[in-house]
Design a protein around this motif. Structure first.
Motif, PDB file in Angstrom:
ATOM      1  N   ALA A   6       0.836  -1.205   0.000  1.00  0.00           N
ATOM      2  CA  ALA A   6       0.000   0.000   0.000  1.00  0.00           C
ATOM      3  C   ALA A   6       0.872   1.257   0.000  1.00  0.00           C
ATOM      4  N   ILE A   7       1.973   1.221   0.736  1.00  0.00           N
ATOM      5  CA  ILE A   7       2.892   2.369   0.778  1.00  0.00           C
ATOM      6  C   ILE A   7       3.463   2.635  -0.599  1.00  0.00           C
ATOM      7  N   TYR A   8       3.865   1.574  -1.290  1.00  0.00           N
ATOM      8  CA  TYR A   8       4.487   1.746  -2.606  1.00  0.00           C
ATOM      9  C   TYR A   8       3.478   1.970  -3.717  1.00  0.00           C
ATOM     10  N   ALA A   9       2.221   1.800  -3.401  1.00  0.00           N
ATOM     11  CA  ALA A   9       1.179   2.129  -4.372  1.00  0.00           C
ATOM     12  C   ALA A   9       0.750   3.583  -4.229  1.00  0.00           C
ATOM     13  N   GLY A  10       1.213   4.220  -3.151  1.00  0.00           N
ATOM     14  CA  GLY A  10       0.822   5.601  -2.877  1.00  0.00           C
ATOM     15  C   GLY A  10       1.846   6.605  -3.360  1.00  0.00           C
ATOM     16  N   GLY A  11       1.772   7.812  -2.831  1.00  0.00           N
ATOM     17  CA  GLY A  11       2.648   8.882  -3.269  1.00  0.00           C
ATOM     18  C   GLY A  11       3.909   8.993  -2.439  1.00  0.00           C
TER      19      GLY A  11
ATOM     20  N   HIS B 267      11.228   8.119  -2.729  1.00  0.00           N
ATOM     21  CA  HIS B 267      11.797   6.891  -2.166  1.00  0.00           C
ATOM     22  C   HIS B 267      12.096   7.039  -0.679  1.00  0.00           C
ATOM     23  N   ARG B 268      12.485   8.246  -0.250  1.00  0.00           N
ATOM     24  CA  ARG B 268      12.795   8.459   1.166  1.00  0.00           C
ATOM     25  C   ARG B 268      11.540   8.272   2.026  1.00  0.00           C
ATOM     26  N   VAL B 269      10.467   8.892   1.584  1.00  0.00           N
ATOM     27  CA  VAL B 269       9.203   8.813   2.324  1.00  0.00           C
ATOM     28  C   VAL B 269       8.744   7.362   2.432  1.00  0.00           C
ATOM     29  N   ARG B 270       8.868   6.634   1.343  1.00  0.00           N
ATOM     30  CA  ARG B 270       8.382   5.244   1.343  1.00  0.00           C
ATOM     31  C   ARG B 270       9.247   4.336   2.223  1.00  0.00           C
TER      32      ARG B 270
ATOM     33  N   VAL C 194      19.044   7.127   4.635  1.00  0.00           N
ATOM     34  CA  VAL C 194      18.404   7.298   3.339  1.00  0.00           C
ATOM     35  C   VAL C 194      18.787   8.642   2.710  1.00  0.00           C
ATOM     36  N   ASN C 195      18.905   9.663   3.532  1.00  0.00           N
ATOM     37  CA  ASN C 195      19.277  10.990   3.002  1.00  0.00           C
ATOM     38  C   ASN C 195      20.704  11.008   2.462  1.00  0.00           C
ATOM     39  N   GLY C 196      21.506  10.033   2.882  1.00  0.00           N
ATOM     40  CA  GLY C 196      22.897   9.974   2.409  1.00  0.00           C
ATOM     41  C   GLY C 196      23.065   9.252   1.079  1.00  0.00           C
ATOM     42  N   LEU C 197      21.986   8.722   0.537  1.00  0.00           N
ATOM     43  CA  LEU C 197      22.102   7.975  -0.721  1.00  0.00           C
ATOM     44  C   LEU C 197      22.296   8.918  -1.907  1.00  0.00           C
TER      45      LEU C 197
ATOM     46  N   GLY D  99      18.400  10.555 -11.344  1.00  0.00           N
ATOM     47  CA  GLY D  99      19.458  11.371 -10.781  1.00  0.00           C
ATOM     48  C   GLY D  99      19.182  11.853  -9.374  1.00  0.00           C
ATOM     49  N   VAL D 100      18.109  11.370  -8.764  1.00  0.00           N
ATOM     50  CA  VAL D 100      17.768  11.784  -7.397  1.00  0.00           C
ATOM     51  C   VAL D 100      18.678  11.090  -6.390  1.00  0.00           C
ATOM     52  N   VAL D 101      18.968   9.811  -6.650  1.00  0.00           N
ATOM     53  CA  VAL D 101      19.908   9.059  -5.828  1.00  0.00           C
ATOM     54  C   VAL D 101      21.250   9.040  -6.556  1.00  0.00           C
ATOM     55  N   THR D 102      22.278   9.546  -5.900  1.00  0.00           N
ATOM     56  CA  THR D 102      23.586   9.638  -6.553  1.00  0.00           C
ATOM     57  C   THR D 102      24.494   8.449  -6.233  1.00  0.00           C
TER      58      THR D 102
END
Length: 205
Positions: A89-94, A97-100, A202-205, A158-161
């Motif tokens: 359900a989480i991955y079907a929503g908005g 990647h960090r939020v999920r 996650v923020n360090g990715l 390009g969001v995850v480096t």
């Protein structure tokens, strides 16, 4: 319309005997959950579980022929299924990647905070290896696959480096979540601390 109404006809209600069987089965599972959470797997016995449910050993084996092994496996898979449903359900929503990832971590922490369920789901006993082989890692695999696909998309955008494999990163993140679950169950750390730590990762990715 008549044809549609006919096709949507509700299933016949369960008979009294069927309802009684389901109730007895659930009572045995609930009793097993209490005993496993209190005693662990190794010290739990069929006798104790049956007595907690107010049933006989014969009744327990009638519903669960493999005894405590089958009871534990079914309880464990129930938690797996709950986590899989929440993650799906989480991955079907908005959200990104960090939020999920944080939402999945939060769902696991919530499970860890339930006294009985959390202890059951975090039991680590070599005697469980055979019992759990069919279901061990089921929810972790689903979560890791969802996270990996999300990270791959984020890398492509390009969001995850980070250049590491999304699948490998996902495996490490899910492993960290499982460790966090055990620590929360044992009250070594607060869930909020684990969520903050996961956010930093996650923020360090």
């Amino acid at each position: 319309m008549a044809g549609r109404a006919k096709s949507e006809k509700r299933p016949a209600p369960l008979s009294l005997r069927e309802r009684n069987r389901l109730r007895t089965r659930r009572e045995l599972l609930d009793a097993a959950l209490e005993v496993f959470a209190e005693s662990g797997y190794g010290l739990a016995t069929v006798e104790n579980i049956a007595a907690r449910a107010g049933a006989s050993k014969v009744t327990l084996y009638t519903y669960f022929p493999q005894g405590r092994e089958e009871l534990f496996r079914e309880l464990y898979e129930e938690v797996n299924q709950e986590l899989i449903e929440k993650a799906s359900a989480i991955y079907a929503g908005g959200g990104d990647h960090r939020v999920r990832i944080l939402a999945v971590t939060g769902a696991l922490m919530e499970i860890g905070q339930r006294p009985l369920i959390g202890r059951l789901y975090s039991i680590d006993d070599p005697a469980l290896d055979e019992a759990l082989n069919p279901v061990r890692g089921h929810a972790s695999r689903v979560c890791a696959d969802l996270i990996a696909a999300d990270l791959a998309a984020a890398q492509g955008a390009g969001v995850v480096t980070a250049k590491a494999s999304p699948a490998a990163i996902a495996e490490l993140l899910v492993g960290a979540m499982r460790t966090a679950l055990s620590d929360v169950v044992r009250e070594r750390v607060e869930p909020a601390e684990m969520l903050a730590a996961m956010e930093a990762l996650v923020n360090g990715l």
